[in-house]
Structure formats: structure tokens, C-alpha cells
Design an enzyme around this catalytic site. Structure first.
Site: not given
Length: 441
Positions: A154, A249, A277
């Protein structure tokens, strides 16, 4: 209830339930991100009010050991003083300028020090924004249109990433969400994770057309799945051979699995990296970066346009610099995190064996997942063999014992440095009782 104990009486969630009822009248589905709705596990979401260290407190006053940690960024636990102090020092000077600040330069320098593959970096506001931008830059750099992504990985909710796999590795994807056009979907090629021959076939079938290959080097979005031995190096070699931009990613794994992320852990150098994050210390932030010759295509240095009023936000960069600096100065924290998470993973495996449940527990560093299947989980198809109904019962049993897990089978769990040996013991006790309850043992 003492500070280091779990509830002994049933939880009261009356205020959370009332808030959810109100929220559904004003917010689609009652939540601002779908997984929060608890639809995969049943019941209503828990509304949180505060957190400190390893503990969450909800609006009804219930406390939980947290294994989500805001999906990764709270690596030092909730509300660490070093981050709070940095934020307090920044907010008095205004929350946003829409103009350059010194901290943006310091953040860029710090990211480059910790992730050597990044020669230049652009700050943005979220992981989704980072991946969308990286794909655009890769297309602009190569002059090609197509990208390769992997089933179960994702990369945020950008149109290019919401593509389901077609029938077979060479079949063009189809939109996985209304609002994503077939025109976008035809430029996204989807292959199984950990299947190098499928990548080779897809590149061959689209010779000279693939701009970028993007993946989570360690997957956290179908549950925690590690790359097979030699897999990442094989992708690196293919991308080099065919002039394809390799994008890692590392929105989840960056600065969590090691100071330099998964690429440091596995010794692989991508062409571009997306981050998020942890670099905000809990504040909304993202970044993308990579080789200088690629990044110099980004406006105003080059012609690939990307902009953001709040990019490099002074409060987010203050929080992020404080956290990254602490991680850089205390490399021993990663050994501590690994040991703690290994205790959790090994203990969970042992409990499953003792109860006759041959479940799979995957772990890489301070990330782990318990899959309710007896199959090794190496890709999306094997992850889907999990018993999601049993997981839902387990989730609810853990929740009511004061353990806050991700409310879906296909999400990784995250451990913080606030997780002590005593708290691990509390988790394992709750795990044993909840496994029994979920399976009627």
C-alpha cells in the site's frame, strides 16, 4: 487499576459508542480513515483521549497497551519529553509561515546523514503525497508512463496505487476504487510480492515503457511480510538493467527497522525513497528523495511540478528533528526494540503451539504480525488464507483485556521503546487468554 496492570472488569465504552453515533451523521462512515471503523473486527471504534509511553487512554477512562503507535511513528512511545519540548519551543513562533525556515534545511541534512542513498530530499505533508510525487518525478525523469507495484503493498490513496491485480502477472490492472479511471489503471502493472520471475516477465512484456518500480521493502500493509532472500537485490539488478527507477516506500520502515531504514538492514540502495511517520514525531509529514540527477528534475530546479503550502511545517520539523536526532545518537535503541519484539513474537508462537494453533508469526525488527493461518505468509495470497473471523474474535478479546491491536488482520503491529519486559509479560498473559476465548478452548 495500577499503572502496569490490565483491566479485571469489563470495559465501559459508552462515551466512545455515543461519539461514533454522532460522527456517522457528519463524517463518512464516522471515521476519517477507513480502518478505524472496526468493520474488519466488529463492534464500534474506540475514541482516544490521551497517551503516554506504552499506554493509551480512551474517552471512557479505559487504558490499553498500544501496539499500533500511530501506525509506526511513536517509536519512543507516546509523548516523549524530548519531542514535546521541541514542539513547545516552536509553537510560540507561529504554526506556519508559508516561507522557508532553518529547520527545513536541518531536517534535509539529517535525513541525508541517516539515509545515504538520498542525495536531495523534498519535504511534503504525508506518505501519500510523498509516493504520488515520487512516481511523477520518476516518470518525468525517464520519459516513460508505466509503473510496477506489488499486490498487498500500500502506497497511500493516490489514483495510481488503487489498482487491483488483473488475471495473471502480465494483465493490466483494473481500478480498485470508484473514481479511479481506467486510463490511470492501464499505466499500473501489478505483480505478486516475492515473485521475481513475475517482475521479469512484466518488464519484458512492457519493454522500455516502465518508469518506476515501487514497493515496501518490508511490507506492513498485508500484515508484516519480509522479502525473500535475494529478492530485493534481484529487483535492484532488474531496475539497473532496464533503466527503471527503483523506489523504496519506507514510510513505515524508514528509521524504524534501522537508522537508515530497510535499505540499511538489507544492504540495498534504491534510486528514490519515500518517508513519513517517524520523521514527524507524530505530526503530519512526509518526504521523498533520492539521487541528485533524479531529484534535480523537481521544480523549481527542473520541470516536474510539486508544491505544498504547509510542506516543511515548522512544528512538524521541530518534532521530527528532535526524534530523528535522538535515534541517531542512540543506535542501541534498535537492539532493544529487536529484543523486545522478538520476545513478543516468540512468546506468541509458543502460546499458539501450546493451544494447538499452528499460526504464523512474522517479525522484522520492531514490526510483527500474527496471521491466523498455518501457511507461511510470503505474499498477499498466502496472507489471505488467514481466518479473519477468528482474528476478529481475538481482537475483541484482547481489546477487553486492555491490549490495543490493529483492527484488521492485514496490518502490521509496532513496538516502542516504552514496552518494558513487564509489559511484554502482560501482553503474553492477555494473548493466551484471548486465544483461548477466540477459539472456545
Amino acid at each position: 487499576m495500577s499503572h502496569d496492570s490490565l483491566p479485571t472488569t469489563p470495559l465501559s465504552l459508552a462515551t466512545s459508542d455515543a461519539l461514533f453515533t454522532r460522527a456517522k451523521n457528519h463524517i463518512p462512515g464516522g471515521v476519517n480513515s477507513p480502518v478505524r471503523a472496526f468493520r474488519a473486527v466488529g463492534g464500534h471504534p474506540v475514541f482516544m483521549q490521551s497517551a503516554k509511553g506504552a499506554w493509551l487512554t480512551d474517552v471512557d477512562g479505559n487504558r490499553y497497551l498500544d501496539f499500533i503507535n500511530s501506525w509506526g511513528p511513536m517509536i519512543l512511545g507516546h509523548a516523549p519529553e524530548i519531542v514535546l519540548e521541541a514542539v513547545r519551543g516552536a509553537i510560540g513562533n507561529s504554526l506556519s509561515f508559508g516561507a522557508p525556515t532553518q529547520r527545513e534545511v536541518e531536517m534535509a541534512e539529517l535525513i541525508k546523514q541517516m539515509v545515504p542513498s538520498i542525495e536531495k530530499v523534498r519535504l511534503v505533508n504525508s506518505g501519500t503525497e510523498a509516493t504520488m510525487s515520487a512516481i511523477r518525478v520518476a516518470r518525468g525523469y525517464t520519459g516513460r508512463n508505466k509503473i510496477i507495484k506489488f499486490e498487498g503493498c500500500y502506497h497511500g490513496h493516490g489514483d495510481s496505487f488503487l489498482i487491483a491485480a488483473g488475471s495473471g502477472a502480465l494483465t493490466l490492472g483494473a481500478p480498485d476504487s470508484p473514481g479511479v479511471t481506467q486510463g490511470v489503471a492501464q499505466d499500473t502493472l501489478t505483480v505478486p510480492y516475492n515473485d521475481l520471475p513475475a517482475v521479469e516477465r512484466t518488464i519484458a512484456a512492457n519493454d522500455g515503457q516502465v518508469a518506476a518500480l515501487i514497493l515496501e521493502p518490508v511490507v506492513g500493509n498485508m500484515g508484516l511480510v519480509a522479502p525473500a532472500e535475494g529478492y530485493l537485490q534481484g529487483l535492484r539488478d532488474l531496475c539497473t538493467q532496464h533503466g527503471i527507477v527503483l523506489i523504496f516506500d519506507e514510510v513505515m520502515t524508514g528509521f524504524r527497522l534501522a537508522r537508515g531504514g530497510a535499505q540499511e538492514l538489507y544492504g540495498i540502495t534504491p534510486d528514490m525513497t519515500t518517508l513519513g511517520k517517524i520523521i514527524g514525531g507524530g505530526m503530519p509529514v512526509g518526504a521523498y528523495g533520492g539521487r541528485q540527477d533524479i531529484m534535480d528534475n523537481v521544480a523549481p530546479a527542473g520541470k516536474v511540478y510539486q508544491a505544498g503550502t504547509l510542506s516543511g511545517n515548522p512544528i512538524a520539523t521541530a518534532a521530527g528533528i528532535a526524534q530523528l536526532t535522538y535515534l541517531q545518537q542512540h543506535p542501541e535503541l534498535y537492539d532493544q526494540l529487536n529484543r523486545t519484539t522478538t520476545r513478543i513474537a516468540d512468546g506468541t508462537r509458543q502460546i499458539c503451539r501450546e493451544l494447538g494453533l499452528n499460526y504464523t508469526v512474522n517479525q522484522v525488527g520492531s514490526m510483527f504480525s500474527v496471521f491466523f493461518t498455518d501457511q507461511p505468509v510470503t505474499d498477499l495470497e498466502s496472507a489471505k488464507t488467514s481466518n479473519t473471523e477468528a482474528f476478529g474474535r481475538y481482537f475483541q478479546a484482547m481489546l477487553h483485556r486492555g491490549i490495543y491491536l490493529a483492527p484488521a488482520q492485514y496490518e502490521a503491529l509496532f513496538v516502542s521503546t516504552a514496552m518494558t519486559d513487564d509489559l511484554v509479560a502482560l501482553y503474553l498473559t492477555a494473548c493466551r487468554e484471548s486465544m483461548r476465548e477466540a477459539h472456545g478452548l
